[in-house]
Design a protein around this motif. Structure first.
Motif, mmCIF file in Angstrom:
data_model
loop_
_atom_site.group_PDB
_atom_site.id
_atom_site.type_symbol
_atom_site.label_atom_id
_atom_site.label_comp_id
_atom_site.label_asym_id
_atom_site.label_seq_id
_atom_site.Cartn_x
_atom_site.Cartn_y
_atom_site.Cartn_z
ATOM 1 N N GLY A 76 0.821 -1.208 0.000
ATOM 2 C CA GLY A 76 0.000 0.000 0.000
ATOM 3 C C GLY A 76 0.851 1.252 0.000
ATOM 4 N N ARG A 77 0.318 2.280 -0.609
ATOM 5 C CA ARG A 77 1.011 3.556 -0.617
ATOM 6 C C ARG A 77 -0.029 4.649 -0.438
ATOM 7 N NH1 ARG A 77 5.462 6.343 -1.741
ATOM 8 N NH2 ARG A 77 5.123 8.235 -2.935
ATOM 9 N N ILE A 78 0.275 5.581 0.432
ATOM 10 C CA ILE A 78 -0.690 6.628 0.771
ATOM 11 C C ILE A 78 -0.039 7.983 0.546
ATOM 12 C CG2 ILE A 78 -1.997 7.646 2.668
ATOM 13 C CD1 ILE A 78 -1.899 4.684 3.845
ATOM 14 N N ALA A 79 -0.765 8.851 -0.111
ATOM 15 C CA ALA A 79 -0.296 10.231 -0.297
ATOM 16 C C ALA A 79 -1.399 11.162 0.172
ATOM 17 C CB ALA A 79 0.038 10.483 -1.759
ATOM 18 N N LEU A 128 2.185 14.627 2.733
ATOM 19 C CA LEU A 128 2.595 13.480 3.541
ATOM 20 C C LEU A 128 2.529 12.224 2.683
ATOM 21 C CD1 LEU A 128 0.336 14.332 6.593
ATOM 22 C CD2 LEU A 128 2.776 14.771 6.433
ATOM 23 N N HIS A 129 3.445 11.310 2.937
ATOM 24 C CA HIS A 129 3.452 10.040 2.208
ATOM 25 C C HIS A 129 3.687 8.915 3.190
ATOM 26 C CE1 HIS A 129 3.566 11.619 -1.871
ATOM 27 N NE2 HIS A 129 4.316 12.582 -1.383
ATOM 28 N N CYS A 130 3.202 7.748 2.816
ATOM 29 C CA CYS A 130 3.523 6.562 3.606
ATOM 30 C C CYS A 130 3.487 5.354 2.703
ATOM 31 C CB CYS A 130 2.528 6.398 4.754
ATOM 32 S SG CYS A 130 2.839 4.951 5.755
ATOM 33 N N SER A 131 4.616 4.669 2.582
ATOM 34 C CA SER A 131 4.643 3.385 1.891
ATOM 35 C C SER A 131 4.599 2.317 2.962
ATOM 36 C CB SER A 131 5.922 3.230 1.071
ATOM 37 O OG SER A 131 5.944 4.187 0.059
ATOM 38 N N LEU A 132 3.668 1.402 2.824
ATOM 39 C CA LEU A 132 3.524 0.363 3.845
ATOM 40 C C LEU A 132 4.407 -0.822 3.506
ATOM 41 C CD1 LEU A 132 -0.301 0.677 4.154
ATOM 42 C CD2 LEU A 132 1.367 1.272 5.878
ATOM 43 N N ARG A 133 4.526 -1.721 4.449
ATOM 44 C CA ARG A 133 5.240 -2.960 4.175
ATOM 45 C C ARG A 133 4.387 -3.840 3.268
ATOM 46 N NH1 ARG A 133 6.956 -5.766 9.555
ATOM 47 N NH2 ARG A 133 5.103 -4.858 10.450
ATOM 48 N N TYR A 151 -7.309 -1.944 6.626
ATOM 49 C CA TYR A 151 -6.317 -1.010 7.146
ATOM 50 C C TYR A 151 -6.998 0.319 7.388
ATOM 51 C CZ TYR A 151 -2.564 -4.246 6.539
ATOM 52 O OH TYR A 151 -1.757 -5.331 6.687
ATOM 53 N N TYR A 152 -6.600 0.977 8.452
ATOM 54 C CA TYR A 152 -7.181 2.278 8.793
ATOM 55 C C TYR A 152 -6.129 3.363 8.606
ATOM 56 C CZ TYR A 152 -10.939 -0.298 11.084
ATOM 57 O OH TYR A 152 -11.994 -1.121 11.352
ATOM 58 N N LEU A 153 -6.560 4.467 8.052
ATOM 59 C CA LEU A 153 -5.694 5.626 7.893
ATOM 60 C C LEU A 153 -6.267 6.756 8.735
ATOM 61 C CD1 LEU A 153 -3.605 7.463 6.445
ATOM 62 C CD2 LEU A 153 -5.282 7.735 4.629
ATOM 63 N N ARG A 154 -5.427 7.372 9.542
ATOM 64 C CA ARG A 154 -5.880 8.500 10.358
ATOM 65 C C ARG A 154 -5.012 9.717 10.064
ATOM 66 N NH1 ARG A 154 -5.439 7.946 16.679
ATOM 67 N NH2 ARG A 154 -3.243 8.203 16.237
ATOM 68 N N LEU A 155 -5.657 10.819 9.786
ATOM 69 C CA LEU A 155 -4.945 12.081 9.579
ATOM 70 C C LEU A 155 -5.168 12.957 10.802
ATOM 71 C CD1 LEU A 155 -3.419 14.145 7.800
ATOM 72 C CD2 LEU A 155 -5.620 14.813 6.873
ATOM 73 N N ILE A 175 -4.931 6.668 -2.064
ATOM 74 C CA ILE A 175 -4.450 5.376 -1.583
ATOM 75 C C ILE A 175 -4.260 4.479 -2.795
ATOM 76 C CG2 ILE A 175 -5.037 3.343 -0.214
ATOM 77 C CD1 ILE A 175 -6.732 5.226 1.532
ATOM 78 N N SER A 176 -3.096 3.891 -2.940
ATOM 79 C CA SER A 176 -2.880 2.986 -4.065
ATOM 80 C C SER A 176 -2.254 1.702 -3.542
ATOM 81 C CB SER A 176 -1.987 3.635 -5.116
ATOM 82 O OG SER A 176 -0.817 4.114 -4.515
ATOM 83 N N ALA A 177 -2.376 0.650 -4.315
ATOM 84 C CA ALA A 177 -1.825 -0.643 -3.905
ATOM 85 C C ALA A 177 -1.110 -1.261 -5.094
ATOM 86 C CB ALA A 177 -2.935 -1.562 -3.413
ATOM 87 N N LYS A 178 0.109 -1.701 -4.858
ATOM 88 C CA LYS A 178 0.902 -2.334 -5.921
ATOM 89 C C LYS A 178 0.908 -3.840 -5.672
ATOM 90 C CE LYS A 178 5.400 -2.344 -6.213
ATOM 91 N NZ LYS A 178 6.642 -1.770 -5.789
ATOM 92 N N ASP A 179 0.607 -4.611 -6.706
ATOM 93 C CA ASP A 179 0.547 -6.066 -6.544
ATOM 94 C C ASP A 179 1.945 -6.670 -6.534
ATOM 95 O OD1 ASP A 179 -2.108 -5.888 -6.442
ATOM 96 O OD2 ASP A 179 -2.525 -6.743 -8.397
ATOM 97 N N GLY A 180 2.049 -7.823 -5.901
ATOM 98 C CA GLY A 180 3.318 -8.541 -5.872
ATOM 99 C C GLY A 180 3.058 -9.975 -5.461
ATOM 100 N N ASP A 181 4.139 -10.763 -5.371
ATOM 101 C CA ASP A 181 3.994 -12.157 -4.949
ATOM 102 C C ASP A 181 3.799 -12.219 -3.447
ATOM 103 O OD1 ASP A 181 4.025 -13.570 -7.275
ATOM 104 O OD2 ASP A 181 6.219 -13.658 -7.391
#
Lengths: 269, 429
Positions: A76-79, A128-133, A151-155, A175-181
Motif C-alpha cells: 500500500g502507498r498513501i499520499a 505526507l506520504h507513507c509506503s507500507l510494508r 487497514y485504517y488511515l488516520r490524519l 491510496i494505491s496498492a501495488k501487486d506482488g507475490d
C-alpha cells in the motif's frame, strides 16, 4: 440546449461527487467517484477503494479516518495533501501526521515517508506520504507483520497552536496498492484481519459463543486476487518445469558426449 | 432536437440510477440493520451576543438563520432532526440569573421534519438572553432519548456559558459516560479564546468536532457535512460492558464491539472463551477525552485462566491524539496430545477461557478530574485459526536451474560411461 445539457451533466457529476461510498465493482476502468467524507473514529471510518480519489473539507484539529482493504502480496502507498487555512489566520507552525493501523488497530510502520511534516506559519500546504510494508499471506499470531484485511488511515494535526483549532482545511488523500507475490508462498490466512463492527453480547459464564460474526457485519475485506490456475501459487511452477527440461537436455547431452565424443570434438576442430 | 433532448435526459436519468445504489450508506447492508433512523438535535444559541454584526457584515443570528434554512432544505429524508434553542426568552442583562439560566426550549421535537414549520420557527427568533449551555445539552440529550444508534448534538453558539456552574464541559463528559452513545459537534461563531476552549473541551469529551465559523458558506457547508455524517455513519453503537478487577468474575464476551470506561492506572478484565481451532483477535482503543499529560500508552494482554501471559499488544504515543489503540491475536498452538493432557478448567464447555486485561499509562495535571474514566472501545473476534504453512513443494531461482542442469549432466555422463563399459564388456565376451 447546450446550457441545459451542461447543467444536467454538472448536476449529475455533483450527485456522483457527493456519493460517499465506492461504486459497485463493475470491472470497468471508468474513473471512480471522488469521496467527500471521512469518519471520525475507527468504527465510522469511510471505506475507500485503492485508486479512488478522496477530497474532504474539514476543520483544523479534526481526526479523519478512512479504511481500505489490502490483499496478500500488495504494497500500500498513501499520499495525503493538506491545504492549510490562510496564513493570516494562523498563529504558528503546525505538524500533521498520518497513522496507519491494521484491522486490529495495531500501528503499522511506514517504510518510506515522510508520515509527519511540520508546516511553517507561512506555507499553504503539507504533503505526507507513507509506503507500507508488503502484506504477507500468513504470519504467526504473535508477530506484528502486515496481514490481508482492513487497514485504517488516520490524519491528525499532531501539534499546532491552540488558537488555530477549528479553521477550515482541505485534505486530499490518494491510496494505491501495488501487486506482488505473496509470501510465504502457498500460505493463507483463513480469515482476513477485518474486525467485527456489530455490537457484541455478554454471555453467561462458561457459555461459548455460537459461531462468529457474520461477514457483512465486519469492516472491509480484501477481494481474493484473481489468478490463472497455473500461475497459482506462484512462478515456482515455471522455474521447476524449466529446471526439469534443462536437466533432461543436459542428461541427453552428457550421454551423447560419452557415447559419441568424436561428434563433439571433431566439430570443434 | 427533441430527440436529442430526451436522449440527454435519459443519459442523466441513467447516471442518477447508476449512482442510486452507490448513494446508499454502506451500513444499510448490515445484518438486521439498525431499525432506528439517524437522530440529530440542533442546539442554537439565541443569546443577546448573537446581535453582533461580524460575519460578512451581517449579524450572527441572521447568518445562523440563513444557514439553518439551507440545511433544512438539504436534509436527507430519513434523518430525524430536533431543534432546541437556549436564551430565547429572558433578556440578558436585565433578567435575574436564576431565571435566565433555566431558559431553554424545544422548538421542534426529534422526528420527521416539517421543513416549512422548522424554518419559520427559526426565522422568528431574535437574539435575547443568557447562555445556559450545560442545561441545554442535558435537555437535548433527553430529547434524543435512549436507543441503539449514535445520538448527535450540533451546538451552535457564540458565547461562553454565562450560567456555570455546572461547567458545560463536565456536563458533556457526564452525559457521554452514561446511557446512550452521544457525540457533540460544536460550531463557534466567534474567534474568542474562552469560547474556543470551552467548545473544544465539549467536543473532545464526546468525540465530536469543533469548527470556528468566520463566513456564511463555512457554516452552511459544515452544518450540511455534520448532518450528512449523522446519516452516513449511524449504526448500532457498541454494547456497554463493565470490566472487573480480576479474571475470575470478569464478564464473558462474544464476538463484537464493546465500550467501557477506564480510569488512570486502572486494570479492566474481560473473559473470552476460545474453542480449539479458533483464533482470538482483540483490539482496544482508549480515548483521550480530557486534558492529559503529553506522554501516554495503552497495554492489552491476553492471560490464561492460570494467570500465565499469552500475548500482549502495546502502543504508546506523545502529543495530540484522539485515541491510543492496540490489538493482539492468539490461538492455541499446543499439539492435540498436549492440549488434551491439560484439563479444561471451566468444566469442559469446549473453550479455553482467556482473559483480556486492558491497562493504561495515562496521567493528567492535578486539576483534571479522573472520574468518570476515559472511554474504552474493545473489539473481540473469534475466527478459524490458520496453521503454519509447510515448506513450498516447488523451487525457484538460478541456483535451482544450475543444480538441476548439473545433476542432469552428471546423470547423462554416468549413463553414457556405463553404456560404453557394458558394450566393451559385451564385445570382449
Amino acid at each position: 440546449m447546450r446550457a441545459s445539457l451542461l447543467l444536467a451533466s454538472a448536476a449529475a457529476s455533483a450527485v456522483l461527487a457527493a456519493t460517499a461510498v465506492p461504486a459497485a465493482a463493475d470491472g470497468s476502468p471508468s474513473p471512480q467517484p471522488t469521496i467527500g467524507t471521512a469518519g471520525t473514529s475507527f468504527l465510522t471510518a469511510t471505506t475507500v477503494r485503492p485508486g479512488q480519489p478522496v477530497s474532504v473539507s474539514a476543520s483544523t484539529g479534526d481526526y479523519l479516518y478512512w479504511s481500505f482493504a489490502t490483499a496478500a502480496g500488495q504494497t500500500g502507498r498513501i499520499a495525503v495533501t493538506v491545504a492549510l487555512p490562510p496564513a493570516a489566520s494562523r498563529h504558528g507552525a503546525a505538524t500533521y501526521t498520518i497513522d496507519v493501523f491494521d484491522g486490529l488497530r495495531r500501528r503499522q510502520a511506514c517504510t518510506a515517508g515522510p508520515q509527519n511534516a511540520t508546516a511553517a506559519a507561512g506555507t499553504a500546504r503539507v504533503r505526507l506520504h507513507c509506503s507500507l510494508r508488503q502484506v504477507r499471506a500468513w504470519a504467526e499470531p504473535w508477530s506484528d507483520d502486515p496481514l490481508p484485511g482492513t487497514y485504517y488511515l488516520r490524519l491528525t494535526a499532531s501539534g499546532l497552536p491552540e488558537q488555530d483549532l477549528g479553521l477550515p482545511i482541505r485534505a486530499d488523500v490518494r491510496i494505491s496498492a501495488k501487486d506482488g507475490d505473496a509470501r510465504p508462498a502457498g500460505a493463507k490466512l483463513k480469515a482476513p484481519l477485518s474486525p467485527a463492527v456489530a455490537p457484541g453480547t455478554t454471555l453467561a459464564p462458561g457459555a461459548s459463543p455460537s459461531g462468529s460474526a457474520s461477514p457483512v457485519s465486519s469492516a472491509p475485506k480484501p477481494a481474493e486476487r484473481v489468478k490463472g490456475w497455473f500461475s497459482w501459487p506462484s512462478s515456482r511452477w515455471w522455474w521447476t518445469i524449466g529446471g526439469g527440461v534443462l536437466a533432461a537436455v543436459m542428461a541427453v547431452a552428457g550421454y551423447s558426449l560419452t557415447r559419441h565424443p568424436r561428434r563433439w570434438f571433431s566439430a570443434l576442430r | 432536437m427533441i430527440f436529442k433532448r430526451s436522449s440527454a435526459g435519459g443519459g442523466l436519468l441513467a447516471l442518477l440510477l447508476a449512482s442510486a445504489p452507490v448513494a446508499a450508506p454502506p451500513v444499510s447492508a448490515d445484518d438486521g440493520g439498525p431499525a432506528e433512523p439517524p437522530k440529530v438535535e440542533l442546539v442554537l444559541d439565541v443569546s443577546g451576543s448573537m446581535r453582533a454584526r461580524d460575519i460578512d457584515g451581517r449579524s450572527r443570528m441572521a447568518v445562523a438563520q440563513q444557514s439553518f434554512g439551507a440545511v433544512v432544505d438539504a436534509l436527507p429524508a430519513e434523518t430525524q432532526l430536533g431543534i432546541r434553542v437556549l436564551g430565547a426568552r429572558y433578556r440578558f442583562p436585565g433578567s435575574s440569573k436564576a431565571v435566565g439560566c433555566t431558559d431553554t426550549q424545544q422548538l421542534s421535537p426529534v422526528g420527521p421534519v416539517n421543513k416549512a414549520q422548522a424554518k419559520a420557527a427559526i426565522a422568528t427568533l431574535r437574539p435575547t438572553g443568557w447562555t445556559p449551555i450545560g442545561l441545554a445539552l442535558r435537555a437535548a440529550t433527553k430529547d434524543l432519548g435512549a436507543g441503539e444508534t449514535t445520538r448527535r448534538i450540533i451546538l451552535i453558539t457564540d458565547g461562553e456559558d454565562t450560567c456555570s456552574p455546572p461547567d458545560p464541559c463536565e456536563v458533556a463528559r457526564r452525559l457521554a459516560s452514561q446511557g446512550t452513545h452521544l457525540v457533540v459537534d460544536t460550531l463557534g461563531l466567534t474567534l474568542n479564546d474562552k469560547v474556543r476552549r470551552q467548545l473544544t473541551c465539549i467536543a473532545d469529551a464526546t468525540g465530536g468536532t469543533y469548527t470556528a465559523v468566520q463566513h456564511q458558506e463555512e457554516l452552511t457547508g459544515r452544518l450540511n457535512q455534520l448532518v450528512q455524517r449523522a446519516g452516513a455513519t449511524y449504526r448500532r453503537t457498541p454494547e456497554k460492558v463493565a470490566g472487573t478487577a480480576g479474571c475470575a468474575d470478569a464478564p464473558t464476551l462474544a464476538p463484537g464491539v464493546y465500550t467501557d470506561r477506564e480510569r488512570f492506572s486502572e486494570h479492566r478484565w474481560y473473559r473470552v472463551s476460545v474453542a480449539p481451532g479458533q483464533e482470538l483477535r482483540a483490539s482496544v482503543s482508549v480515548a483521550l477525552d480530557r486534558t492529559l499529560n503529553p506522554d501516554h500508552g495503552v497495554l492489552l494482554r491476553a492471560v490464561s485462566a492460570a494467570g500465565q501471559e499469552l500475548v500482549r499488544g502495546t502502543d504508546a504515543g506523545s502529543g495530540r491524539t484522539d485515541v491510543q489503540s492496540t490489538g493482539l491475536r492468539w490461538s492455541d498452538q499446543r499439539t492435540g496430545a498436549d492440549a488434551s493432557a491439560s484439563p479444561s478448567p471451566d468444566g469442559g464447555s469446549g473453550g479455553t477461557p482467556v482473559c483480556l486485561v486492558v491497562s493504561n499509562s495515562f496521567s493528567a495535571p492535578a486539576a483534571v478530574r479522573t472520574a468518570p474514566g476515559m472511554p474504552l472501545e474493545l473489539t473481540v473476534d473469534l475466527v478459524p485459526s490458520s496453521d503454519a504453512p509447510g515448506e513450498p513443494d516447488l523451487g525457484r531461482g538460478w541456483l535451482l536451474l544450475v543444480v538441476l542442469a548439473g545433476t542432469g549432466l552428471v546423470a547423462g555422463l554416468v549413463t553414457g560411461w556405463l553404456a560404453r563399459w557394458r558394450v566393451a564388456v559385451w564385445k570382449e565376451n
